[in-house]
Design a protein around this motif. Structure first.
Motif, PDB file in Angstrom:
ATOM      1  N   GLN A   1       4.019 -21.736  41.282  1.00 11.41           N
ATOM      2  CA  GLN A   1       5.204 -22.578  41.535  1.00 11.41           C
ATOM      3  C   GLN A   1       5.359 -22.825  43.038  1.00 11.41           C
ATOM      4  O   GLN A   1       5.571 -23.942  43.483  1.00 11.41           O
ATOM      5  CB  GLN A   1       6.473 -21.917  41.001  1.00 11.41           C
ATOM      6  CG  GLN A   1       6.691 -22.181  39.524  1.00 11.41           C
ATOM      7  CD  GLN A   1       7.646 -21.163  38.904  1.00 11.41           C
ATOM      8  OE1 GLN A   1       8.255 -20.369  39.614  1.00 11.41           O
ATOM      9  NE2 GLN A   1       7.749 -21.175  37.594  1.00 11.41           N
TER      10      GLN A   1
ATOM     11  N   ARG B   1       2.637 -16.733  38.169  1.00 12.34           N
ATOM     12  CA  ARG B   1       3.507 -17.878  37.897  1.00 12.34           C
ATOM     13  C   ARG B   1       4.289 -18.257  39.151  1.00 12.34           C
ATOM     14  O   ARG B   1       4.359 -19.419  39.529  1.00 12.34           O
ATOM     15  CB  ARG B   1       4.459 -17.551  36.743  1.00 12.34           C
ATOM     16  CG  ARG B   1       4.114 -18.407  35.532  1.00 12.34           C
ATOM     17  CD  ARG B   1       5.100 -18.196  34.408  1.00 12.34           C
ATOM     18  NE  ARG B   1       4.658 -17.097  33.555  1.00 12.34           N
ATOM     19  CZ  ARG B   1       5.447 -16.200  33.004  1.00 12.34           C
ATOM     20  NH1 ARG B   1       6.737 -16.221  33.222  1.00 12.34           N
ATOM     21  NH2 ARG B   1       4.969 -15.281  32.230  1.00 12.34           N
TER      22      ARG B   1
ATOM     23  N   SER C   1      -2.666 -16.441  33.972  1.00 15.63           N
ATOM     24  CA  SER C   1      -1.508 -17.334  34.146  1.00 15.63           C
ATOM     25  C   SER C   1      -0.198 -16.773  33.602  1.00 15.63           C
ATOM     26  O   SER C   1       0.867 -17.270  33.957  1.00 15.63           O
ATOM     27  CB  SER C   1      -1.797 -18.706  33.538  1.00 15.63           C
ATOM     28  OG  SER C   1      -2.057 -18.541  32.176  1.00 15.63           O
ATOM     29  N   ASP C   2      -0.249 -15.742  32.736  1.00 12.55           N
ATOM     30  CA  ASP C   2       1.024 -15.208  32.238  1.00 12.55           C
ATOM     31  C   ASP C   2       1.554 -14.059  33.099  1.00 12.55           C
ATOM     32  O   ASP C   2       2.602 -13.494  32.815  1.00 12.55           O
ATOM     33  CB  ASP C   2       0.898 -14.784  30.768  1.00 12.55           C
ATOM     34  CG  ASP C   2      -0.138 -13.697  30.574  1.00 12.55           C
ATOM     35  OD1 ASP C   2      -0.976 -13.522  31.484  1.00 12.55           O
ATOM     36  OD2 ASP C   2      -0.105 -13.024  29.528  1.00 12.55           O
TER      37      ASP C   2
END
Ligand SMILES: NC(=O)c1ccc[n+]([C@@H]2O[C@H](COP(=O)([O-])OP(=O)(O)OC[C@H]3O[C@@H](n4cnc5c(N)ncnc54)[C@H](OP(=O)(O)O)[C@@H]3O)[C@@H](O)[C@H]2O)c1
Length: 337
Positions: free
Chosen positions: A148, A144, A138-139
């Motif tokens: 989104q 990301r 997730s980083d």
């Protein structure tokens, strides 16, 4: 599988002389990092190599385990169906020269473990992060952005409000028919069929070839079309086009099924009781009402009609009564109203 990988690596580790080694590089796989359907043993064997590298490094050996993605050319990518399936899930074939350069870089920097893969994160996230958050990736900036975009894409406002308008002017039977057609068309598109006719309304999605990834794609398409937040497991919880259509109907326009209504009333009751935890008086009032209701819910008695009594009013059939009407009758029986 296990013996070839694990025993091979363990034997090498035991036989090699740490003092003369420049590098001890283990060829592992991302199957052991993020999992790979149908490859449990292979995944476990590769995870063992990753752990072995940690053990070797802590014992002073220059060990590096490289969890590879899919190599282009000979090997896994050339096995019939495997390359296409991995690509569909966002794992692309790696250019060998870039892959080898990445490995040399990791070994040169003294890394103990690296995952090297060519990934289309937009595709990968669709399947991998559909059911729950995935802190492992997730980083990553690409992840990301993909997450989104997915949130933004999820609802198509024009399409969903148009659908709601159309449904509101239809009978319940026509609503269901319209929704069945919508689900069939979406399912056909996801499976790559030309028309909704290729998805029989009563046929199980599993039999039609749905897997976890296509199930998520179907969920995303229907969420966009309806504006309803749908669970990733929807195609498994409601396994046919008709079943999903009924589920969508109850989400979009509510349900007229007495059982569904009662279930939701009981859910509300549960929530309400929790809220009234410290209000003894209110709880005792509710308990009294429930005591009166309970004998009527027994399967031995008649579920239709109610015992004739002075307060029976005009409700000949309990199924005709709304929850409020039922409570009104109970109020009368308790002398509360
Ligand atoms: N190709 C990929 O996309 C990919 C992805 C992730 C990880 N990996 C890892 O990278 C390594 C090489 O993969 P690859 O695709 O090049 O595999 P491959 O073409 O199938 O080659 C495997 C090699 O291992 C040997 N081998 C198989 N079983 C053995 C056993 N029981 N004992 C001794 N040797 C055995 C084979 O020997 P023979 O030639 O005599 O059969 C062959 O030389 C593997 O460890 C694989 O797990 C590859």
């Amino acid at each position: 599988m296990m013996a070839a990988k694990v025993a091979g690596a363990v034997n090498l580790d035991e036989l090699l002389d740490a003092s003369t080694l420049e590098a001890f590089v283990l060829f592992s796989s991302n199957a052991g990092v993020w999992g790979s359907g149908g490859q449990a043993v292979y995944a476990a064997a590769n995870a063992f190599l990753d752990a072995l590298a940690v053990r070797c490094r802590s014992a002073g050996l220059p060990a590096t385990s490289v969890a590879w993605g899919m190599w282009a050319g000979q090997g896994m990518a050339s096995v019939e169906g495997v390359g296409q399936e991995l690509s569909r899930r966002g794992v692309r074939a790696m250019d060998p020269e870039r892959a080898v350069a990445a490995m040399a870089d990791a070994v040169g920097r003294g890394e103990t473990f690296v995952a090297i893969a060519a990934v289309d994160w937009e595709r990968f996230v669709t399947g991998f992060a559909s059911a729950r958050p995935r802190p492992l990736i997730s980083d990553l900036p690409e992840v990301r952005t993909a997450l989104q975009n997915r949130e933004q894409d999820l609802v198509d406002e024009d399409e969903s409000s148009g659908l709601l308008k159309r449904l509101s002017g239809l009978s319940r039977v026509r609503q269901e028919e319209e929704l069945v057609e919508l689900v069939r068309a979406q399912a056909a598109a996801v499976l790559g069929h030309g028309s909704a006719q290729d998805v029989p309304a009563e046929r199980a999605f599993k039999e039609l070839g749905f897997d976890s990834l296509t199930a998520v794609e179907l969920r995303n398409g229907l969420a966009a079309a309806t504006g309803v937040r749908l669970p990733a497991t929807m195609a498994f919880d409601h396994p046919t086009a008709t079943a999903i259509a009924r589920f969508l109907q109850s989400e979009l326009v509510g349900s007229d099924d007495p059982l569904t209504l009662m279930r939701s009333a009981i859910d509300q009751l549960e929530t309400g009781l929790a809220l009234l935890e410290s209000d003894e008086e209110a709880r005792s009032e509710i308990t009294k009402r429930l005591h009166i209701l309970l004998p009527r819910s027994g399967s031995g008695g008649s579920s239709r009609g109610r015992e004739a009594g002075p307060d029976a009013g005009e409700y000949q059939d309990v199924e005709d009564a709304t929850i409020d009407e039922l409570f009104e009758v109970l109020d009368n029986e308790l002398g509360n109203s």
